[in-house]
Design an enzyme around this catalytic site. Structure first.
Site, PDB file in Angstrom:
ATOM      1  N   ALA A  12       0.988  -1.321  -0.158  1.00 14.47           N
ATOM      2  CA  ALA A  12       0.022   0.149  -0.058  1.00 14.47           C
ATOM      3  C   ALA A  12       0.770   1.030   0.148  1.00 14.47           C
ATOM      4  O   ALA A  12       0.299   2.242   0.599  1.00 14.47           O
ATOM      5  CB  ALA A  12      -0.817   0.073   1.154  1.00 14.47           C
ATOM      6  N   ARG A  18      -2.067   7.857 -10.923  1.00 14.76           N
ATOM      7  CA  ARG A  18      -3.309   7.713 -11.977  1.00 14.76           C
ATOM      8  C   ARG A  18      -4.471   7.987 -11.501  1.00 14.76           C
ATOM      9  O   ARG A  18      -5.451   8.698 -12.228  1.00 14.76           O
ATOM     10  CB  ARG A  18      -3.331   6.300 -12.569  1.00 14.76           C
ATOM     11  N   ASN A 174      -2.937 -11.302 -14.212  1.00 15.98           N
ATOM     12  CA  ASN A 174      -2.197 -11.391 -12.883  1.00 15.98           C
ATOM     13  C   ASN A 174      -3.288 -10.405 -12.047  1.00 15.98           C
ATOM     14  O   ASN A 174      -3.454  -9.319 -12.317  1.00 15.98           O
ATOM     15  CB  ASN A 174      -0.833 -10.882 -12.795  1.00 15.98           C
ATOM     16  N   LYS A 323     -28.995  12.439  10.321  1.00 24.54           N
ATOM     17  CA  LYS A 323     -27.601  12.245  10.788  1.00 24.54           C
ATOM     18  C   LYS A 323     -27.515  11.892  12.362  1.00 24.54           C
ATOM     19  O   LYS A 323     -28.079  12.725  13.197  1.00 24.54           O
ATOM     20  CB  LYS A 323     -26.335  13.312  10.500  1.00 24.54           C
ATOM     21  N   ASN A 349     -44.488  12.437  15.154  1.00 27.40           N
ATOM     22  CA  ASN A 349     -44.290  12.911  14.056  1.00 27.40           C
ATOM     23  C   ASN A 349     -43.840  14.049  13.530  1.00 27.40           C
ATOM     24  O   ASN A 349     -43.863  15.281  14.291  1.00 27.40           O
ATOM     25  CB  ASN A 349     -45.920  12.998  13.619  1.00 27.40           C
TER      26      ASN A 349
HETATM   27  C1  UD1 Z   1       0.344  -4.772 -10.563  1.00 21.81           C
HETATM   28  C2  UD1 Z   1       1.094  -5.860 -11.007  1.00 21.81           C
HETATM   29  C3  UD1 Z   1       0.183  -6.346 -12.102  1.00 21.81           C
HETATM   30  C4  UD1 Z   1      -0.960  -6.630 -11.959  1.00 21.81           C
HETATM   31  C5  UD1 Z   1      -1.866  -5.708 -11.186  1.00 21.81           C
HETATM   32  C6  UD1 Z   1      -3.211  -6.139 -10.414  1.00 21.81           C
HETATM   33  C7  UD1 Z   1       3.519  -5.744 -10.871  1.00 21.81           C
HETATM   34  C8  UD1 Z   1       4.705  -5.263 -11.453  1.00 21.81           C
HETATM   35  N1  UD1 Z   1       2.376  -5.592 -11.351  1.00 21.81           N
HETATM   36  O1  UD1 Z   1       0.479  -3.803 -11.579  1.00 21.81           O
HETATM   37  O2  UD1 Z   1       0.800  -7.482 -13.057  1.00 21.81           O
HETATM   38  O3  UD1 Z   1      -1.836  -7.253 -13.312  1.00 21.81           O
HETATM   39  O4  UD1 Z   1      -1.212  -5.130 -10.092  1.00 21.81           O
HETATM   40  O5  UD1 Z   1      -4.010  -5.119  -9.925  1.00 21.81           O
HETATM   41  O6  UD1 Z   1       3.441  -5.960  -9.573  1.00 21.81           O
HETATM   42  N2  UD1 Z   1       2.894  -0.485  -4.507  1.00 21.81           N
HETATM   43  C9  UD1 Z   1       3.913  -0.366  -3.543  1.00 21.81           C
HETATM   44  N3  UD1 Z   1       4.987  -0.013  -3.803  1.00 21.81           N
HETATM   45  C10 UD1 Z   1       5.546   0.544  -4.984  1.00 21.81           C
HETATM   46  C11 UD1 Z   1       4.649   0.033  -6.018  1.00 21.81           C
HETATM   47  C12 UD1 Z   1       3.242  -0.364  -5.635  1.00 21.81           C
HETATM   48  O7  UD1 Z   1       3.419  -0.418  -2.315  1.00 21.81           O
HETATM   49  O8  UD1 Z   1       6.635   0.778  -4.895  1.00 21.81           O
HETATM   50  C13 UD1 Z   1       1.529  -1.065  -4.290  1.00 21.81           C
HETATM   51  C14 UD1 Z   1       0.555  -0.232  -4.758  1.00 21.81           C
HETATM   52  O9  UD1 Z   1       0.023   0.859  -3.665  1.00 21.81           O
HETATM   53  C15 UD1 Z   1      -0.534  -1.021  -4.951  1.00 21.81           C
HETATM   54  C16 UD1 Z   1       0.203  -2.244  -5.506  1.00 21.81           C
HETATM   55  O10 UD1 Z   1       1.455  -2.040  -5.071  1.00 21.81           O
HETATM   56  O11 UD1 Z   1      -1.472  -1.374  -4.001  1.00 21.81           O
HETATM   57  C17 UD1 Z   1       0.362  -2.581  -6.845  1.00 21.81           C
HETATM   58  O12 UD1 Z   1       0.881  -1.339  -7.496  1.00 21.81           O
HETATM   59  P1  UD1 Z   1       0.279  -0.706  -8.955  1.00 21.81           P
HETATM   60  O13 UD1 Z   1       1.397   0.371  -9.260  1.00 21.81           O
HETATM   61  O14 UD1 Z   1      -0.924  -0.278  -8.520  1.00 21.81           O
HETATM   62  O15 UD1 Z   1       0.686  -1.947  -9.959  1.00 21.81           O
HETATM   63  P2  UD1 Z   1      -0.203  -2.196 -11.366  1.00 21.81           P
HETATM   64  O16 UD1 Z   1       0.318  -1.408 -12.301  1.00 21.81           O
HETATM   65  O17 UD1 Z   1      -1.668  -2.094 -11.039  1.00 21.81           O
HETATM   66 CA    CA Z   2      -2.897  -1.514  -9.471  1.00 19.69          CA
END
Ligand code: UD1
Ligand code: CA
Length: 426
Positions: A12, A18, A174, A323, A349
């Site tokens: 995380a 993006r 994946n 609320k 009411n």
């Molecule tokens: C990643 C996978 C991809 C898969 C997809 C599924 C890799 C290289 N790619 O791509 O194959 O199809 O998830 O949703 O793993 N994160 C970190 N540190 C970092 C980079 C990322 O903690 O340096 C965490 C992000 O917060 C996120 C998760 O890892 O929760 C996935 O990273 P993200 O950059 O979203 O990878 P995708 O491009 O979605």
């Molecule tokens: Ca992702």
């Protein structure tokens, strides 16, 4: 068979570029709960010995939001050099751990516990040293592709940005969900490089390294691809939200016996309870934690916010916002009202256009309305104030703060003055 120890690592730390947001994507909400909350609940469903959360981008905000989540420990990844690099940061926290590691992406919120449990069972059965949860997407754009050999064995995961034309037709992706034998993983993480389109350490490359080392690698296909939506941008967020809401409403309809006339226009968040034979009319929003009793009528166009508890046989009608409002059994607010921080007794009411003014510009205050009180149209109750049992307010009355209305009386005007006694109800 004695089951092997299991720990979960949740990634995380990513930059969420993006999302184009000042808030890290794991704190964006899906059906009222942060994305990471969903993932931590998934992790918990595997009953691991510990959950390690890798944080980095906006780390303090993420830690703070989940500081009290049971069984979790945080590690920091700084800078963020990819998913493989993120897992490396958990290594010190896992020193001496022998067993299996489940790695979950913090941005894949909708995986169902039963899918994860099946994934783990398949992996254990396979005797492989790693396994990947995959899914088949009609449009796999953006996801890593699953490459299999002629025998159907998983050999490699290729990221979208590294895709060569020969692999462009692959629809199996994946999901970012893995199981690893810890020792096999650490040995390969050391060998990752950044020679790829994004210049990052890819966790996915561990799979190819294991295959090159002739280590057994398994895969499980997740049949419902809705479960594995990864949230990279606002479009993904909206898609995941729609799926989650659909599941929540289906559960209310099929298992709780609630009529939802128009699910497409109804927004019910996670963690809402509604009793049997209640009806939710269109264009209604009900927030997390709200509890609604049996045989209630809710909406259309009701906005029922946090802390609201509605007893049996109540009505919260058109353009009513609540609320922290408690409705005693049989109480009704039929149309156009704001009810904030108020406790109502039974059979109250609330007339159209009435407001409980709970906020004085600085603080919120409480209001109490007794059993069978009748609040006339357009009344403003300025909190803190109490309206007694069987009391009545005339149309357009303003009851000032602290000027409690006694039981069995009628008040009218601005400011409210007592008009007469009402006959006592038995
Ligand atoms: C990643 C996978 C991809 C898969 C997809 C599924 C890799 C290289 N790619 O791509 O194959 O199809 O998830 O949703 O793993 N994160 C970190 N540190 C970092 C980079 C990322 O903690 O340096 C965490 C992000 O917060 C996120 C998760 O890892 O929760 C996935 O990273 P993200 O950059 O979203 O990878 P995708 O491009 O979605
Ligand atoms: Ca992702």
């Amino acid at each position: 068979m004695v089951s092997r120890p299991l720990k979960v690592v949740v990634l995380a730390a990513g930059k969420s570029t993006r999302m184009k947001s000042d808030t890290p994507k794991v704190l964006h909400k899906v059906a009222g709960a942060p994305v990471l909350k969903w993932v931590l609940e998934q992790a918990r469903s595997l009953q691991p010995a510990e959950i390690i959360v890798v944080v980095g981008h906006e780390a303090d905000a993420v830690r703070k939001a989940f500081a009290s989540f049971p069984g979790t420990r945080f590690v920091t990844q700084e800078p963020q050099l990819g998913t493989g690099h993120a897992v490396m940061q958990a290594r010190a926290a896992l020193a001496g751990f022998e067993g299996d590691l489940c790695v979950l992406c913090g941005d894949v919120p909708l995986l169902k516990p039963e899918t994860l449990v099946r994934f783990l069972a398949d992996y254990r059965h396979s005797k492989a040293v790693a396994s990947v949860l995959t899914a088949r997407f009609p449009d796999p754009t953006g996801y890593g592709r699953i490459v299999r050999d002629a025998q159907g064995r998983l050999t490699q995961i290729v990221e979208q940005k590294d895709l060569v034309p020969e692999l462009a037709d692959i629809r199996e992706v994946n999901t970012g969900t893995y199981l690893f034998d810890a020792a096999a993983l650490w040995a390969r993480l050391d060998r990752l490089t950044t020679k790829n389109a994004q210049g990052e350490y890819y966790l996915t490359d561990v799979i190819q390294l294991l295959c090159l080392d002739k280590q057994p690698v398994a895969a499980t296909v997740c049949e419902d691809r809705q479960e594995v939506i990864g949230i990279n941008n606002r479009r993904d967020l909206a898609m995941a939200d729609a799926v989650a809401r659909g599941w929540i409403m289906l559960d209310l309809m099929l298992n709780a016996g609630v009529t939802i006339l128009d699910p497409a226009s109804t927004y019910i968040e996670v963690g809402v309870r509604i009793g049997r034979d209640s009806t939710v009319y269109p264009c209604t929003a009900i927030h997390s934690g709200v509890v609604i009793g049996r045989r209630c009528e809710i909406g259309p166009f009701a906005h029922i916010r946090g802390g609201t508890k509605v007893g049996d046989n109540c009505k919260v009608g058109a353009f009513v916002e609540t609320k922290n409002a408690v409705f005693g059994e049989g109480s009704k607010a039929g149309h156009l009202a704001y009810l904030g921080d108020v406790t109502m007794g039974k059979d109250v009411n609330i007339g159209a256009g009435s407001i409980v003014a709970n906020y004085d510009g600085q603080k919120k205050h409480q209001t109490e309305i007794g059993d069978e009180a009748f609040i006339g149209c357009g009344t403003v109750l300025v909190a803190p104030v109490k309206v007694g049992r069987n009391a009545q307010t005339g149309a357009n009355t303003v009851v000032p703060r602290g000027k409690d209305v006694p039981d069995d009386t009628i008040v009218v005007g601005i400011p409210a003055r007592e008009l007469k006694k009402k006959p006592k109800k038995q």
